[in-house]
Write a protein that holds these residues in place. Structure first.
Motif, PDB file in Angstrom:
ATOM      1  N   CYS A  42      44.973  27.893  40.510  1.00 17.71           N
ATOM      2  CA  CYS A  42      44.519  28.984  41.369  1.00 17.71           C
ATOM      3  C   CYS A  42      44.637  28.589  42.840  1.00 17.71           C
ATOM      4  O   CYS A  42      45.042  29.388  43.678  1.00 17.71           O
ATOM      5  CB  CYS A  42      43.068  29.338  41.041  1.00 17.71           C
ATOM      6  SG  CYS A  42      42.848  30.192  39.467  1.00 17.71           S
ATOM      7  N   ALA A  43      44.251  27.334  43.147  1.00 14.57           N
ATOM      8  CA  ALA A  43      44.350  26.842  44.520  1.00 14.57           C
ATOM      9  C   ALA A  43      45.805  26.812  44.976  1.00 14.57           C
ATOM     10  O   ALA A  43      46.122  27.171  46.113  1.00 14.57           O
ATOM     11  CB  ALA A  43      43.732  25.452  44.634  1.00 14.57           C
ATOM     12  N   GLY A  83      46.866  37.199  46.618  1.00 20.33           N
ATOM     13  CA  GLY A  83      46.483  35.817  46.380  1.00 20.33           C
ATOM     14  C   GLY A  83      44.981  35.639  46.300  1.00 20.33           C
ATOM     15  O   GLY A  83      44.468  34.879  45.460  1.00 20.33           O
ATOM     16  N   PHE A  84      44.257  36.349  47.162  1.00 18.93           N
ATOM     17  CA  PHE A  84      42.797  36.230  47.192  1.00 18.93           C
ATOM     18  C   PHE A  84      42.169  36.784  45.921  1.00 18.93           C
ATOM     19  O   PHE A  84      41.313  36.132  45.304  1.00 18.93           O
ATOM     20  CB  PHE A  84      42.248  36.967  48.418  1.00 18.93           C
ATOM     21  CG  PHE A  84      40.765  36.845  48.586  1.00 18.93           C
ATOM     22  CD1 PHE A  84      40.218  35.765  49.250  1.00 18.93           C
ATOM     23  CD2 PHE A  84      39.911  37.821  48.078  1.00 18.93           C
ATOM     24  CE1 PHE A  84      38.841  35.647  49.403  1.00 18.93           C
ATOM     25  CE2 PHE A  84      38.540  37.712  48.227  1.00 18.93           C
ATOM     26  CZ  PHE A  84      38.002  36.619  48.886  1.00 18.93           C
ATOM     27  N   ASN A  85      42.572  37.987  45.510  1.00 21.10           N
ATOM     28  CA  ASN A  85      41.921  38.657  44.388  1.00 21.10           C
ATOM     29  C   ASN A  85      42.364  38.150  43.020  1.00 21.10           C
ATOM     30  O   ASN A  85      41.569  38.163  42.071  1.00 21.10           O
ATOM     31  CB  ASN A  85      42.167  40.173  44.465  1.00 21.10           C
ATOM     32  CG  ASN A  85      41.328  40.836  45.537  1.00 21.10           C
ATOM     33  OD1 ASN A  85      40.112  40.856  45.468  1.00 21.10           O
ATOM     34  ND2 ASN A  85      41.987  41.364  46.559  1.00 21.10           N
ATOM     35  N   MET A  86      43.594  37.690  42.906  1.00 22.06           N
ATOM     36  CA  MET A  86      44.084  37.243  41.606  1.00 22.06           C
ATOM     37  C   MET A  86      43.823  35.769  41.342  1.00 22.06           C
ATOM     38  O   MET A  86      43.627  35.373  40.183  1.00 22.06           O
ATOM     39  CB  MET A  86      45.592  37.522  41.488  1.00 22.06           C
ATOM     40  CG  MET A  86      45.957  38.988  41.391  1.00 22.06           C
ATOM     41  SD  MET A  86      47.722  39.256  41.045  1.00 22.06           S
ATOM     42  CE  MET A  86      47.835  38.594  39.367  1.00 22.06           C
ATOM     43  N   PRO A  94      44.203  42.163  38.071  1.00 24.03           N
ATOM     44  CA  PRO A  94      43.682  41.308  36.998  1.00 24.03           C
ATOM     45  C   PRO A  94      43.401  39.896  37.503  1.00 24.03           C
ATOM     46  O   PRO A  94      44.158  39.346  38.310  1.00 24.03           O
ATOM     47  CB  PRO A  94      44.817  41.313  35.966  1.00 24.03           C
ATOM     48  CG  PRO A  94      46.054  41.664  36.748  1.00 24.03           C
ATOM     49  CD  PRO A  94      45.583  42.617  37.808  1.00 24.03           C
ATOM     50  N   LYS A  95      42.307  39.323  37.067  1.00 26.01           N
ATOM     51  CA  LYS A  95      41.948  37.960  37.445  1.00 26.01           C
ATOM     52  C   LYS A  95      42.680  36.988  36.529  1.00 26.01           C
ATOM     53  O   LYS A  95      42.565  37.071  35.309  1.00 26.01           O
ATOM     54  CB  LYS A  95      40.438  37.740  37.341  1.00 26.01           C
ATOM     55  CG  LYS A  95      39.588  38.890  37.887  1.00 26.01           C
ATOM     56  CD  LYS A  95      39.905  39.231  39.329  1.00 26.01           C
ATOM     57  CE  LYS A  95      39.037  40.408  39.810  1.00 26.01           C
ATOM     58  NZ  LYS A  95      39.432  40.889  41.144  1.00 26.01           N
ATOM     59  N   VAL A  96      43.419  36.094  37.111  1.00 27.65           N
ATOM     60  CA  VAL A  96      44.209  35.147  36.336  1.00 27.65           C
ATOM     61  C   VAL A  96      43.310  34.035  35.821  1.00 27.65           C
ATOM     62  O   VAL A  96      42.606  33.371  36.588  1.00 27.65           O
ATOM     63  CB  VAL A  96      45.353  34.571  37.195  1.00 27.65           C
ATOM     64  CG1 VAL A  96      46.164  33.577  36.385  1.00 27.65           C
ATOM     65  CG2 VAL A  96      46.245  35.693  37.700  1.00 27.65           C
TER      66      VAL A  96
END
Length: 287
Positions: free
Chosen positions: A109-110, A24-27, A100-102
């Motif tokens: 994202c929140a 959750g933190f990285n994506m 991968p960054k969404v």
């Protein structure tokens, strides 16, 4: 032997929960400049402000004095479990940085980051451990305010981190969206920690109270208590059955009662943290 198995199961749960948080933190959270509060959030702010170190590394350094506090106030089991959780969380944040960054709206994202972070922390908290950092402070505060859900305490503590996020990133929207992520994280923590601790309490009014109580004991392996009642219209004295059952036993209970007395009056309501034989036992470390 059983104790060793429980430690092993809790260890795997801690690893799984930390991995969920790392995802959750990285994506979702980090790519949008958001965080779920706590020491990891402070680590993220530190890296952004000073431009040195990694979030996981800074988190580990900040945790040292907090673990000294935990050793004195929260006991050996919590200390060991939380130390494992702290190392696992720091590793998960750094090792899963390749994900991968969404590229979606910050509000999404929140939402998704908060859900994953809250689910991960909830799994860790449910083992009686934590991920260190602010979780230690939150557990200490929980000892002071026993009736306040741990997720609510977490929300209040972490909102200040959200405000600081907005200042460091020079974007008020970061603070606002981080506040949303923190709120969702806290609510999901409570959902995970307390969702497995709900039962049902039933009040049963029937003229066949003795047979119903005996069948509850024989078929559901649950006790029953007679309460004295009186019909408001007839003035007739009645015995009201009070019983607590697991959620999965509710359908069987209703079927049992109706089979004995189709005209029985049954009131069912939620019960949280039923303590006693067949349910959970009280512990001063309970959340």
């Amino acid at each position: 032997m059983q104790k060793k198995w429980q430690w092993a199961i809790d260890f795997l749960k801690i690893l799984f929960g930390c991995a969920l948080f790392g995802v959750g933190f990285n994506m979702f959270l980090a790519p949008a400049g958001l965080n779920a509060g706590g020491i990891s959030g402070i680590g993220m702010i530190f890296v952004e402000f000073f431009g040195v170190g990694t979030v996981g590394g800074i988190t580990t350094v900040i945790n040292i004095p907090l673990f000294i506090l935990a050793a004195f106030l929260l006991g050996r089991r919590f200390f060991v479990g939380s130390f494992v959780g702290m190392l696992a969380l720091s590793a998960a944040i750094d090792l899963l940085a390749f994900l991968p960054k969404v590229d979606i709206e910050p509000i999404m994202c929140a939402l998704y980051g908060g859900i994953l972070a809250g689910a991960g922390l909830g799994v860790v908290f449910a083992t009686g451990a934590s991920t260190g950092g602010s979780d230690i402070i939150i557990r200490v505060l929980k000892l002071r305010w026993r009736n306040t859900p741990i997720g609510v305490i977490s929300i209040g503590f972490d909102l200040s981190v959200a405000a600081l996020t907005g200042l460091v990133f020079k974007d008020i929207s970061c603070a606002l969206y981080s506040g949303i992520a923190i709120f969702i994280t806290g609510k999901v923590i409570d959902l995970v920690v307390y969702s497995f601790d709900y039962s049902k309490v039933a009040l049963i009014i029937t003229d066949h109270y003795q047979e119903v109580a005996e069948r509850i004991a024989a078929e559901l392996d649950r006790g029953a208590t007679y309460l004295k009642g009186e019909g408001s219209y007839t003035g007739k004295e009645k015995k009201v059955i009070l019983t607590a059952v697991k959620r999965q036993q509710l359908a069987e209970l209703k079927s049992l009662v109706v089979a004995i007395d189709p005209d029985a009056f049954v009131i069912v309501q939620e019960a949280h943290q039923v303590l006693g034989d067949g349910f959970s036992r009280y512990s001063k470390d309970s959340l």
